[in-house]
Write a protein that holds these residues in place. Structure first.
Motif, PDB file in Angstrom:
ATOM      1  N   SER A   1      38.541  87.830 101.567  1.00  0.00           N
ATOM      2  CA  SER A   1      39.640  87.015 102.089  1.00  0.00           C
ATOM      3  C   SER A   1      39.823  87.035 103.604  1.00  0.00           C
ATOM      4  O   SER A   1      40.756  86.419 104.102  1.00  0.00           O
ATOM      5  N   HIS A   2      38.952  87.719 104.338  1.00  0.00           N
ATOM      6  CA  HIS A   2      39.197  87.828 105.775  1.00  0.00           C
ATOM      7  C   HIS A   2      38.345  86.822 106.545  1.00  0.00           C
ATOM      8  O   HIS A   2      37.111  86.877 106.490  1.00  0.00           O
ATOM      9  N   VAL A   3      38.991  85.908 107.269  1.00  0.00           N
ATOM     10  CA  VAL A   3      38.278  84.831 107.946  1.00  0.00           C
ATOM     11  C   VAL A   3      37.242  85.378 108.912  1.00  0.00           C
ATOM     12  O   VAL A   3      36.091  84.908 108.942  1.00  0.00           O
TER      13      VAL A   3
ATOM     14  N   GLY B   1      29.670  87.332 108.233  1.00  0.00           N
ATOM     15  CA  GLY B   1      28.909  87.593 107.015  1.00  0.00           C
ATOM     16  C   GLY B   1      29.317  86.682 105.884  1.00  0.00           C
ATOM     17  O   GLY B   1      29.940  87.134 104.912  1.00  0.00           O
ATOM     18  N   PRO B   2      28.968  85.398 105.943  1.00  0.00           N
ATOM     19  CA  PRO B   2      29.477  84.439 104.957  1.00  0.00           C
ATOM     20  C   PRO B   2      28.917  84.615 103.550  1.00  0.00           C
ATOM     21  O   PRO B   2      29.542  84.188 102.582  1.00  0.00           O
TER      22      PRO B   2
ATOM     23  N   ASN C   1      33.550  84.709  95.915  1.00  0.00           N
ATOM     24  CA  ASN C   1      34.556  83.672  95.717  1.00  0.00           C
ATOM     25  C   ASN C   1      34.053  82.495  94.888  1.00  0.00           C
ATOM     26  O   ASN C   1      34.832  81.896  94.135  1.00  0.00           O
ATOM     27  N   VAL C   2      32.769  82.173  95.018  1.00  0.00           N
ATOM     28  CA  VAL C   2      32.219  81.048  94.261  1.00  0.00           C
ATOM     29  C   VAL C   2      31.551  81.544  92.978  1.00  0.00           C
ATOM     30  O   VAL C   2      31.973  81.208  91.870  1.00  0.00           O
TER      31      VAL C   2
ATOM     32  N   SER D   1      36.446  77.226 107.685  1.00  0.00           N
ATOM     33  CA  SER D   1      35.751  78.501 107.844  1.00  0.00           C
ATOM     34  C   SER D   1      34.953  78.771 106.573  1.00  0.00           C
ATOM     35  O   SER D   1      35.255  78.200 105.507  1.00  0.00           O
ATOM     36  N   PRO D   2      33.938  79.635 106.640  1.00  0.00           N
ATOM     37  CA  PRO D   2      33.228  79.991 105.402  1.00  0.00           C
ATOM     38  C   PRO D   2      34.172  80.556 104.340  1.00  0.00           C
ATOM     39  O   PRO D   2      33.980  80.299 103.150  1.00  0.00           O
ATOM     40  N   TYR D   3      35.192  81.312 104.759  1.00  0.00           N
ATOM     41  CA  TYR D   3      36.161  81.822 103.789  1.00  0.00           C
ATOM     42  C   TYR D   3      36.877  80.683 103.078  1.00  0.00           C
ATOM     43  O   TYR D   3      36.891  80.604 101.847  1.00  0.00           O
ATOM     44  N   SER D   4      37.497  79.782 103.844  1.00  0.00           N
ATOM     45  CA  SER D   4      38.272  78.709 103.210  1.00  0.00           C
ATOM     46  C   SER D   4      37.370  77.758 102.430  1.00  0.00           C
ATOM     47  O   SER D   4      37.786  77.227 101.391  1.00  0.00           O
TER      48      SER D   4
END
Length: 366
Positions: free
Chosen positions: A83-85, A91-92, A99-100, A156-159
């Motif tokens: 969860s950290h942007v 490190g995506p 997450n996916v 972002s890779p997170y979102s």
């Protein structure tokens, strides 16, 4: 029984504690215990019979199948996520994996379980996916707040990874008829927040006389939601939400980051004066009189969204939920909790965390 994923993390552990305080129904808590998962968050539940912890990865399909088969939960509340942007920028891959792919594995296990149910058990099953407002992208200063129908525009890779998981969850409702619910929340704060996020980082650094790093001009705006309010909102959606629907959960507290930092500094000045604690500025060696002296502007991060804001009228209108805390009451409770729980703070301040903060902020002073 309900199955909670990521129940040793920040929001997940607060949910588990709140659930156990209000319900007799047991919880099966699955958490991989990565850097931000901490069983110390759940110390108060030791010896209780209605909290069952399993260390494991949501990407482990065989483990998920075993847990569903043995425990047959009536609901899944899915918190587990990277969860950290900032970490997603450096490190995506871990974000895509957890997450996916992790959400996909969990959905598949839940679908198999749900398909085996009959009658009221099948009708009553729920899969509640906990997501973020960051999937909606960024807002201009005068744009209306995010609603449940705002188009996705992750930056972002997170979102992006959370947006992908949201879409997967939605597809399982429309393709398979699986009874899913999605919540998108604004920035949480409160007890047990890992000290890489803004508010706990400011508290921990200030007490140690370290710089308080603020990205860019500090005018990035977020809506702030006290974590216990978020958890009560999730409980309400689980209880009465309409399957297939999304509910935005927000705190109605838009604040600029720099104002958050100054508020934290002011509360620390009041509740833990630097002079009484003999705090010295670690960069200059001088005594600290006011914690705001430690504010240090650093180079903004890539793709930093300027503003988020949640329109939480749907959950209030349809389910009768609204936050109990204002920002003033919630942030005071938060600072007081960190001051009273220094042992917990020290327990998470391990070498990997210090290395991360040094890597992220140490060479970035503007």
């Amino acid at each position: 029984m309900i199955l909670v994923t990521g129940g040793a993390g920040f929001i997940g552990s607060n949910f588990v504690l709140q659930w156990c305080a209000h319900h007799e129904e047991p919880i099966l808590n699955l958490d991989a215990l990565t850097y931000a998962g901490n069983l110390a968050n759940l110390h108060s539940l030791q010896g209780t019979t209605h909290h069952h912890f399993v260390q494991g990865d949501i990407c482990d399909a065989s483990l998920l199948a075993k847990l569903f088969d043995e425990h047959r939960p009536r609901a899944v509340i899915h918190f587990a996520a990277e969860s950290h942007v900032d970490r997603s920028i450096t490190g995506p891959e871990a974000f895509v994996q957890t997450n996916v792919m992790g959400t996909f594995r969990l959905l598949e296990a839940a679908r198999t379980h749900w398909s085996s149910l009959t009658g009221q058990e099948k009708e009553g099953f729920r899969f509640l996916h906990v997501s973020t407002d960051e999937v909606y992208g960024t807002l201009a200063p005068n744009d209306p707040a995010f609603t449940e129908t705002t188009p996705y525009a992750p930056n972002s890779p997170y979102s992006a990874s959370k947006a992908a998981s949201d879409h997967l969850v939605r597809s399982y409702f429309h393709t398979y008829g699986m009874p899913v619910l999605t919540t998108n929340c604004s920035n949480n704060y409160g007890p047990f927040h890992f000290p890489e996020k803004l508010i706990p980082l400011m508290i921990v650094n200030a007490l140690a006389g370290k710089p308080l790093p603020v990205y860019g001009d500090g005018q990035q705006i977020r809506d702030w939601l006290y974590v216990e309010d978020h958890c009560s909102g999730i409980r309400r959606v689980l209880e009465a939400g309409t399957t297939g629907e999304t509910y935005n959960i927000g705190g109605w507290n838009e604040k600029a980051n720099i104002d958050i930092v100054r508020t934290v500094c002011g509360l620390l000045d009041e509740m833990a004066p630097a002079s009484a604690r003999n705090v010295t500025n670690q960069k200059t060696g001088a005594p600290v009189e006011h914690y705001a002296e430690l504010i240090t502007y650093v180079t903004d991060r890539p793709g930093h969204d300027r503003r988020y804001a949640i329109d939480a009228r749907k959950i209030e209108r349809e389910l009768g939920w609204k936050p109990a805390e204002t920002f003033d009451t919630g942030i005071r409770k938060t600072v007081a909790w960190y001051l009273a729980n220094q042992e917990w703070v020290q327990g998470v301040m391990d070498g990997s965390y210090r290395d991360w903060v040094a890597k992220q902020y140490g060479a970035n002073e503007a």
